[in-house]
Design a protein around this motif. Structure first.
Motif, short mmCIF file in Angstrom:
data_model
loop_
_atom_site.label_atom_id
_atom_site.label_comp_id
_atom_site.label_asym_id
_atom_site.label_seq_id
_atom_site.Cartn_x
_atom_site.Cartn_y
_atom_site.Cartn_z
N PRO A 150 -30.95 0.22 -20.81
CA PRO A 150 -31.22 0.00 -22.22
C PRO A 150 -30.02 0.07 -23.17
O PRO A 150 -29.82 -0.85 -23.94
N PRO A 151 -29.20 1.11 -23.18
CA PRO A 151 -28.11 1.13 -24.17
C PRO A 151 -26.94 0.27 -23.72
O PRO A 151 -25.83 0.75 -23.53
N ALA A 152 -27.17 -1.00 -23.54
CA ALA A 152 -26.16 -1.88 -22.97
C ALA A 152 -25.46 -2.71 -24.04
O ALA A 152 -26.10 -3.29 -24.91
N HIS A 153 -24.15 -2.74 -23.97
CA HIS A 153 -23.36 -3.60 -24.84
C HIS A 153 -23.43 -5.03 -24.31
O HIS A 153 -23.54 -5.23 -23.10
N PRO A 154 -23.33 -6.03 -25.18
CA PRO A 154 -23.46 -7.41 -24.70
C PRO A 154 -22.27 -7.90 -23.87
O PRO A 154 -22.39 -8.87 -23.15
N PHE A 155 -21.12 -7.21 -23.98
CA PHE A 155 -19.94 -7.63 -23.24
C PHE A 155 -19.39 -6.48 -22.41
O PHE A 155 -19.54 -5.32 -22.78
N LEU A 156 -18.76 -6.83 -21.30
CA LEU A 156 -18.11 -5.84 -20.44
C LEU A 156 -16.61 -6.11 -20.43
O LEU A 156 -16.18 -7.26 -20.35
N ASP A 157 -15.81 -5.04 -20.48
CA ASP A 157 -14.37 -5.20 -20.38
C ASP A 157 -13.91 -4.79 -18.99
O ASP A 157 -14.71 -4.47 -18.12
N ARG A 158 -12.61 -4.82 -18.77
CA ARG A 158 -12.05 -4.52 -17.45
C ARG A 158 -12.44 -3.11 -17.00
O ARG A 158 -12.84 -2.90 -15.86
N ALA A 159 -12.34 -2.13 -17.89
CA ALA A 159 -12.66 -0.75 -17.53
C ALA A 159 -14.13 -0.62 -17.12
O ALA A 159 -14.46 0.11 -16.18
N ALA A 160 -15.02 -1.32 -17.81
CA ALA A 160 -16.44 -1.28 -17.46
C ALA A 160 -16.68 -1.90 -16.08
O ALA A 160 -17.48 -1.38 -15.29
N ILE A 161 -15.98 -2.99 -15.78
CA ILE A 161 -16.11 -3.63 -14.47
C ILE A 161 -15.57 -2.71 -13.38
O ILE A 161 -16.18 -2.58 -12.31
N GLU A 162 -14.46 -2.03 -13.65
CA GLU A 162 -13.90 -1.08 -12.69
C GLU A 162 -14.91 0.00 -12.36
O GLU A 162 -15.15 0.32 -11.19
N ALA A 163 -15.53 0.58 -13.40
CA ALA A 163 -16.50 1.66 -13.19
C ALA A 163 -17.77 1.15 -12.51
O ALA A 163 -18.29 1.80 -11.60
N LEU A 164 -18.26 0.00 -12.91
CA LEU A 164 -19.51 -0.54 -12.39
C LEU A 164 -19.40 -0.92 -10.92
O LEU A 164 -20.29 -0.63 -10.12
N PHE A 165 -18.29 -1.54 -10.55
CA PHE A 165 -18.12 -2.03 -9.19
C PHE A 165 -17.31 -1.09 -8.30
O PHE A 165 -17.21 -1.30 -7.10
N GLY A 166 -16.69 -0.05 -8.88
CA GLY A 166 -15.87 0.86 -8.09
C GLY A 166 -14.58 0.22 -7.62
O GLY A 166 -14.19 0.39 -6.47
N LEU A 167 -13.93 -0.53 -8.50
CA LEU A 167 -12.73 -1.26 -8.14
C LEU A 167 -11.50 -0.73 -8.88
O LEU A 167 -11.62 0.04 -9.82
N LYS A 168 -10.35 -1.20 -8.43
CA LYS A 168 -9.11 -0.91 -9.13
C LYS A 168 -8.83 -2.02 -10.14
O LYS A 168 -9.53 -3.03 -10.17
N ARG A 169 -7.80 -1.83 -10.94
CA ARG A 169 -7.48 -2.72 -12.05
C ARG A 169 -7.37 -4.19 -11.63
O ARG A 169 -8.02 -5.06 -12.21
N ARG A 170 -6.55 -4.50 -10.66
CA ARG A 170 -6.31 -5.89 -10.28
C ARG A 170 -7.58 -6.55 -9.75
O ARG A 170 -7.88 -7.72 -10.05
N GLN A 171 -8.35 -5.83 -8.94
CA GLN A 171 -9.59 -6.38 -8.41
C GLN A 171 -10.59 -6.65 -9.53
O GLN A 171 -11.32 -7.65 -9.49
N ALA A 172 -10.64 -5.76 -10.52
CA ALA A 172 -11.55 -5.95 -11.65
C ALA A 172 -11.16 -7.18 -12.45
O ALA A 172 -12.02 -7.96 -12.87
N ILE A 173 -9.86 -7.40 -12.64
CA ILE A 173 -9.39 -8.59 -13.36
C ILE A 173 -9.76 -9.86 -12.61
O ILE A 173 -10.21 -10.84 -13.20
N GLU A 174 -9.63 -9.85 -11.30
CA GLU A 174 -10.01 -11.02 -10.50
C GLU A 174 -11.50 -11.31 -10.63
O GLU A 174 -11.91 -12.47 -10.73
N LEU A 175 -12.32 -10.25 -10.63
CA LEU A 175 -13.76 -10.45 -10.80
C LEU A 175 -14.07 -11.00 -12.19
O LEU A 175 -14.94 -11.87 -12.34
N LEU A 176 -13.39 -10.50 -13.21
CA LEU A 176 -13.60 -11.01 -14.56
C LEU A 176 -13.34 -12.51 -14.63
O LEU A 176 -14.08 -13.24 -15.30
N HIS A 177 -12.32 -12.98 -13.93
CA HIS A 177 -12.05 -14.41 -13.88
C HIS A 177 -13.18 -15.15 -13.16
O HIS A 177 -13.61 -16.22 -13.60
#
Length: 99
Positions: free
Chosen positions: A21-48
């Protein structure tokens, strides 16, 4: 079969967290890192891969785009196959310990 990403077996849990429920409409790199359990570079690749875009110094992706990417049937079948493989390996290790 090519290697699967480390997060593939957690697709159902990640989708549940995306729909919280308390979800923001956008996710940034840090949110992707936490959600997927990834490091910085891997999160950036997923964002792409999710079709994200850069706003200033921040890379953003719509929450719906991530959910659509993960909700694709191909991801679910890969997640199920990976869970099955993991369970078979655990079973084989348990059998080896008993012998």
């Amino acid at each position: 079969m090519p290697d699967q990403p480390s997060w593939i077996k957690r697709v159902p849990q990640i989708l549940e967290q995306l729909k919280a429920p308390p979800a923001h409409p956008f996710l940034d790199r840090a949110a992707i890192e936490a959600l997927f359990g990834l490091k910085r570079r891997q999160a950036i690749e997923l964002l792409h891969r999710f079709g994200g875009y850069q706003v200033g110094n921040t890379f953003l992706v719509p929450r719906e785009a991530v959910a659509a990417f993960l909700g694709h049937p191909e991801r679910w079948s890969a997640a199920a196959a990976e869970r099955g493989r993991f369970e078979r390996v655990l079973g084989a290790l348990g059998d080896a310990r008993q012998q």
